[in-house]
Motif scaffolding. Sequence first.
Motif, PDB file in Angstrom:
ATOM      1  N   GLY A 243      40.042  25.692  42.977  1.00  0.00           N
ATOM      2  CA  GLY A 243      38.738  26.317  43.148  1.00  0.00           C
ATOM      3  C   GLY A 243      38.795  27.833  43.196  1.00  0.00           C
ATOM      4  N   ILE A 244      39.687  28.416  42.404  1.00  0.00           N
ATOM      5  CA  ILE A 244      39.861  29.866  42.422  1.00  0.00           C
ATOM      6  C   ILE A 244      39.275  30.462  41.150  1.00  0.00           C
ATOM      7  CG2 ILE A 244      41.552  31.754  42.450  1.00  0.00           C
ATOM      8  CD1 ILE A 244      43.218  30.020  44.337  1.00  0.00           C
ATOM      9  N   ARG A 245      38.211  31.215  41.340  1.00  0.00           N
ATOM     10  CA  ARG A 245      37.447  31.795  40.225  1.00  0.00           C
ATOM     11  C   ARG A 245      38.287  32.744  39.365  1.00  0.00           C
ATOM     12  NH1 ARG A 245      32.757  31.006  37.384  1.00  0.00           N
ATOM     13  NH2 ARG A 245      32.024  32.986  36.624  1.00  0.00           N
ATOM     14  N   GLY A 246      39.137  33.528  39.989  1.00  0.00           N
ATOM     15  CA  GLY A 246      39.973  34.469  39.252  1.00  0.00           C
ATOM     16  C   GLY A 246      40.884  33.767  38.257  1.00  0.00           C
ATOM     17  N   TRP A 247      41.375  32.597  38.622  1.00  0.00           N
ATOM     18  CA  TRP A 247      42.223  31.836  37.701  1.00  0.00           C
ATOM     19  C   TRP A 247      41.384  31.245  36.569  1.00  0.00           C
ATOM     20  CZ3 TRP A 247      45.389  28.966  41.995  1.00  0.00           C
ATOM     21  CH2 TRP A 247      46.263  29.878  42.599  1.00  0.00           C
ATOM     22  N   GLU A 248      40.159  30.864  36.875  1.00  0.00           N
ATOM     23  CA  GLU A 248      39.261  30.393  35.818  1.00  0.00           C
ATOM     24  C   GLU A 248      38.975  31.530  34.833  1.00  0.00           C
ATOM     25  OE1 GLU A 248      34.711  28.853  35.352  1.00  0.00           O
ATOM     26  OE2 GLU A 248      35.811  28.190  37.122  1.00  0.00           O
ATOM     27  N   ASP A 249      38.767  32.717  35.357  1.00  0.00           N
ATOM     28  CA  ASP A 249      38.552  33.888  34.491  1.00  0.00           C
ATOM     29  C   ASP A 249      39.781  34.149  33.624  1.00  0.00           C
ATOM     30  OD1 ASP A 249      36.037  34.189  35.621  1.00  0.00           O
ATOM     31  OD2 ASP A 249      36.679  35.773  37.011  1.00  0.00           O
ATOM     32  N   LEU A 250      40.966  33.985  34.189  1.00  0.00           N
ATOM     33  CA  LEU A 250      42.202  34.150  33.426  1.00  0.00           C
ATOM     34  C   LEU A 250      42.263  33.127  32.289  1.00  0.00           C
ATOM     35  CD1 LEU A 250      45.018  35.366  32.941  1.00  0.00           C
ATOM     36  CD2 LEU A 250      45.881  33.815  34.749  1.00  0.00           C
ATOM     37  N   ALA A 251      41.887  31.894  32.580  1.00  0.00           N
ATOM     38  CA  ALA A 251      41.879  30.858  31.539  1.00  0.00           C
ATOM     39  C   ALA A 251      40.904  31.231  30.421  1.00  0.00           C
ATOM     40  CB  ALA A 251      41.508  29.505  32.142  1.00  0.00           C
ATOM     41  N   ARG A 252      39.748  31.752  30.789  1.00  0.00           N
ATOM     42  CA  ARG A 252      38.765  32.175  29.778  1.00  0.00           C
ATOM     43  C   ARG A 252      39.307  33.319  28.913  1.00  0.00           C
ATOM     44  NH1 ARG A 252      34.064  29.636  30.704  1.00  0.00           N
ATOM     45  NH2 ARG A 252      33.609  28.976  32.834  1.00  0.00           N
ATOM     46  N   ARG A 253      39.989  34.264  29.542  1.00  0.00           N
ATOM     47  CA  ARG A 253      40.582  35.368  28.766  1.00  0.00           C
ATOM     48  C   ARG A 253      41.639  34.836  27.809  1.00  0.00           C
ATOM     49  NH1 ARG A 253      40.398  37.795  33.845  1.00  0.00           N
ATOM     50  NH2 ARG A 253      42.665  37.660  34.117  1.00  0.00           N
ATOM     51  N   ARG A 254      42.392  33.860  28.254  1.00  0.00           N
ATOM     52  CA  ARG A 254      43.421  33.271  27.391  1.00  0.00           C
ATOM     53  C   ARG A 254      42.793  32.544  26.204  1.00  0.00           C
ATOM     54  NH1 ARG A 254      47.665  31.642  32.207  1.00  0.00           N
ATOM     55  NH2 ARG A 254      48.812  33.611  32.017  1.00  0.00           N
ATOM     56  N   VAL A 255      41.686  31.871  26.444  1.00  0.00           N
ATOM     57  CA  VAL A 255      40.967  31.230  25.331  1.00  0.00           C
ATOM     58  C   VAL A 255      40.504  32.299  24.346  1.00  0.00           C
ATOM     59  CG1 VAL A 255      38.865  29.969  24.682  1.00  0.00           C
ATOM     60  CG2 VAL A 255      40.255  29.174  26.596  1.00  0.00           C
ATOM     61  N   GLY A 256      39.996  33.395  24.868  1.00  0.00           N
ATOM     62  CA  GLY A 256      39.537  34.479  24.004  1.00  0.00           C
ATOM     63  C   GLY A 256      40.647  35.022  23.122  1.00  0.00           C
ATOM     64  N   LYS A 257      41.821  35.214  23.680  1.00  0.00           N
ATOM     65  CA  LYS A 257      42.963  35.700  22.901  1.00  0.00           C
ATOM     66  C   LYS A 257      43.381  34.682  21.848  1.00  0.00           C
ATOM     67  CE  LYS A 257      45.051  38.642  26.420  1.00  0.00           C
ATOM     68  NZ  LYS A 257      46.219  38.804  27.291  1.00  0.00           N
ATOM     69  N   LEU A 258      43.406  33.430  22.248  1.00  0.00           N
ATOM     70  CA  LEU A 258      43.799  32.378  21.313  1.00  0.00           C
ATOM     71  C   LEU A 258      42.774  32.230  20.193  1.00  0.00           C
ATOM     72  CD1 LEU A 258      45.927  30.275  20.674  1.00  0.00           C
ATOM     73  CD2 LEU A 258      44.728  28.687  22.201  1.00  0.00           C
TER      74      LEU A 258
END
Length: 104
Positions: A69-84
């Motif tokens: 339930g950590i929003r910062g890690w969700e944001d990290l996952a979204r950034r990784r999707v963006g790069k991919l």
Amino acid sequence: TGAESLAADAASLGAARYQAQARLVAATAAHRLGAAVDLTEVDGLLIRLDELAGLESWWITAEIARTFGIRGWEDLARRRVGKLRTRAGGHVSALEREAGRWLA
């Protein structure tokens, strides 16, 4: 216990990719069982995924974010999707579909 054992085996073989992933599985299991988890260690493991498991780093991060339930890690996952996404070519729609399932 199995994930901790796998992490130790991976470490002895010098397989950092599998050691990190096994440590994340162990942390997830411990959290689900109500045990204390070192979130700083988990954060460090997630950061290393870019170099160790680039292709799957986004969904592993999304799963860990959802579990803890950590929003910062969700944001990290979204950034990784963006790069991919920039390298996905004809697979962009499949990537976005899957990302939508993991990061709803």
